[in-house]
Write a protein that holds these residues in place. Sequence first.
Motif, PDB file in Angstrom:
ATOM      1  N   PRO A  75       0.775  -1.161   0.006  1.00 35.04           N
ATOM      2  CA  PRO A  75      -0.030  -0.010   0.026  1.00 35.04           C
ATOM      3  C   PRO A  75       0.847   1.182   0.080  1.00 35.04           C
ATOM      4  O   PRO A  75       0.425   2.486  -0.173  1.00 35.04           O
ATOM      5  N   TYR A  76       2.272   1.262   0.095  1.00 37.62           N
ATOM      6  CA  TYR A  76       3.057   2.528   0.200  1.00 37.62           C
ATOM      7  C   TYR A  76       3.461   2.679  -1.255  1.00 37.62           C
ATOM      8  O   TYR A  76       3.650   3.847  -1.931  1.00 37.62           O
ATOM      9  N   CYS A  77       4.108   1.529  -1.953  1.00 38.33           N
ATOM     10  CA  CYS A  77       4.566   1.569  -3.219  1.00 38.33           C
ATOM     11  C   CYS A  77       3.425   1.929  -4.115  1.00 38.33           C
ATOM     12  O   CYS A  77       3.594   2.356  -5.197  1.00 38.33           O
ATOM     13  N   MET A  78       2.293   1.142  -3.993  1.00 39.72           N
ATOM     14  CA  MET A  78       1.381   1.262  -4.962  1.00 39.72           C
ATOM     15  C   MET A  78       1.775   0.795  -6.465  1.00 39.72           C
ATOM     16  O   MET A  78       2.400  -0.359  -6.460  1.00 39.72           O
ATOM     17  N   ARG A 106       5.855   8.929  -0.632  1.00 35.79           N
ATOM     18  CA  ARG A 106       4.824   8.498   0.310  1.00 35.79           C
ATOM     19  C   ARG A 106       3.703   9.721   0.019  1.00 35.79           C
ATOM     20  O   ARG A 106       3.834  10.863  -0.006  1.00 35.79           O
ATOM     21  N   LEU A 107       2.514   9.233   0.030  1.00 31.68           N
ATOM     22  CA  LEU A 107       1.269  10.014  -0.199  1.00 31.68           C
ATOM     23  C   LEU A 107       0.608  10.415   1.000  1.00 31.68           C
ATOM     24  O   LEU A 107       0.456   9.470   1.833  1.00 31.68           O
ATOM     25  N   PHE A 108       0.357  11.798   1.531  1.00 29.70           N
ATOM     26  CA  PHE A 108      -0.068  11.977   2.810  1.00 29.70           C
ATOM     27  C   PHE A 108      -1.337  12.992   2.251  1.00 29.70           C
ATOM     28  O   PHE A 108      -1.409  13.914   1.349  1.00 29.70           O
ATOM     29  N   GLY A 109      -2.193  12.951   3.424  1.00 26.77           N
ATOM     30  CA  GLY A 109      -3.289  14.062   3.450  1.00 26.77           C
ATOM     31  C   GLY A 109      -4.067  14.302   2.187  1.00 26.77           C
ATOM     32  O   GLY A 109      -4.632  13.563   1.549  1.00 26.77           O
ATOM     33  N   LEU A 136      -3.260  12.125  -1.145  1.00 26.85           N
ATOM     34  CA  LEU A 136      -3.863  10.752  -1.000  1.00 26.85           C
ATOM     35  C   LEU A 136      -5.606  11.255  -1.379  1.00 26.85           C
ATOM     36  O   LEU A 136      -5.977  10.220  -2.062  1.00 26.85           O
ATOM     37  N   LEU A 137      -5.931  12.139  -0.918  1.00 25.25           N
ATOM     38  CA  LEU A 137      -7.308  12.324  -1.199  1.00 25.25           C
ATOM     39  C   LEU A 137      -7.592  12.744  -2.533  1.00 25.25           C
ATOM     40  O   LEU A 137      -8.269  12.314  -3.109  1.00 25.25           O
ATOM     41  N   ASP A 138      -6.738  13.513  -3.143  1.00 23.16           N
ATOM     42  CA  ASP A 138      -6.782  13.829  -4.608  1.00 23.16           C
ATOM     43  C   ASP A 138      -6.576  12.538  -5.288  1.00 23.16           C
ATOM     44  O   ASP A 138      -7.557  12.358  -6.397  1.00 23.16           O
ATOM     45  N   VAL A 139      -5.869  11.402  -5.030  1.00 22.27           N
ATOM     46  CA  VAL A 139      -5.863  10.237  -5.904  1.00 22.27           C
ATOM     47  C   VAL A 139      -7.197   9.551  -5.766  1.00 22.27           C
ATOM     48  O   VAL A 139      -7.859   9.128  -6.583  1.00 22.27           O
ATOM     49  N   VAL A 140      -7.677   9.245  -4.403  1.00 25.66           N
ATOM     50  CA  VAL A 140      -9.071   8.758  -4.237  1.00 25.66           C
ATOM     51  C   VAL A 140     -10.302   9.474  -4.774  1.00 25.66           C
ATOM     52  O   VAL A 140     -11.091   8.888  -5.180  1.00 25.66           O
ATOM     53  N   SER A 141      -9.866  10.720  -4.932  1.00 30.15           N
ATOM     54  CA  SER A 141     -11.221  11.551  -5.415  1.00 30.15           C
ATOM     55  C   SER A 141     -11.585  11.252  -6.846  1.00 30.15           C
ATOM     56  O   SER A 141     -12.422  11.481  -7.601  1.00 30.15           O
TER      57      SER A 141
END
Length: 219
Positions: free
Chosen positions: A146-149, A199-202, A205-210
Amino acid sequence: MVHPSDGEAWKHFNSVHPHFSPESRNMRLGLCTDGFNPFWSFIAPYSYWPVILTVYNLPLGMCMRPEFMFLSMVIPGPSSPGWHIDACLRPLIDELMQLWPFETLTYDISRKQNFVMRAALMWTINDFPAYGMVSGWSMHGKLTCPYCMENNKAFTLINGGKASFFYCHCRFLPPNHRYRKNRKDFFVGRVEKDVAPPRLFGEKLLDVVSKYDDIVFGL
């Protein structure tokens, strides 16, 4: 680190939400879930998933005691809920969301007065398979990490056909680490020059999920 309040995640949360941290009575919660077979037999398979909320406002000797760990729900069934667990957790998540943006009038028994309380879910605690179910991230194949994706270096074994992450860890080592130049004990003749993926934070990561629209819970 003695208490989670000593950790970087707790301190970072305080810096990002300065309106939340001054009130010590605001609830900081952790969510834990895992499945087990209550019959202790593979002949009669059955899945039982307790969902527990832990309050971290208490001292270290109290927050992990059974009397302060709240069994918020139980997800039973003939088999593991799998990715359908998001539909089961939806009522709990809706209630937690109400405690974050909206202030709740609460009675403080020690001071004999009402105060406005908010609550934040700080983290979830699971083993790796349960983590995949709760987060919705696939724990199978080349995208397991889940970190490297998609930036991982996994490859498929020629004979077994399974995904392998052999030698993928060396990119996380310091640039001058001796294992990066080891041509004999890992991949023969290979020197690792790549750095760890970002690493994706905050917000990132929200932009990716959106970008994923029309998400249907339970699928």
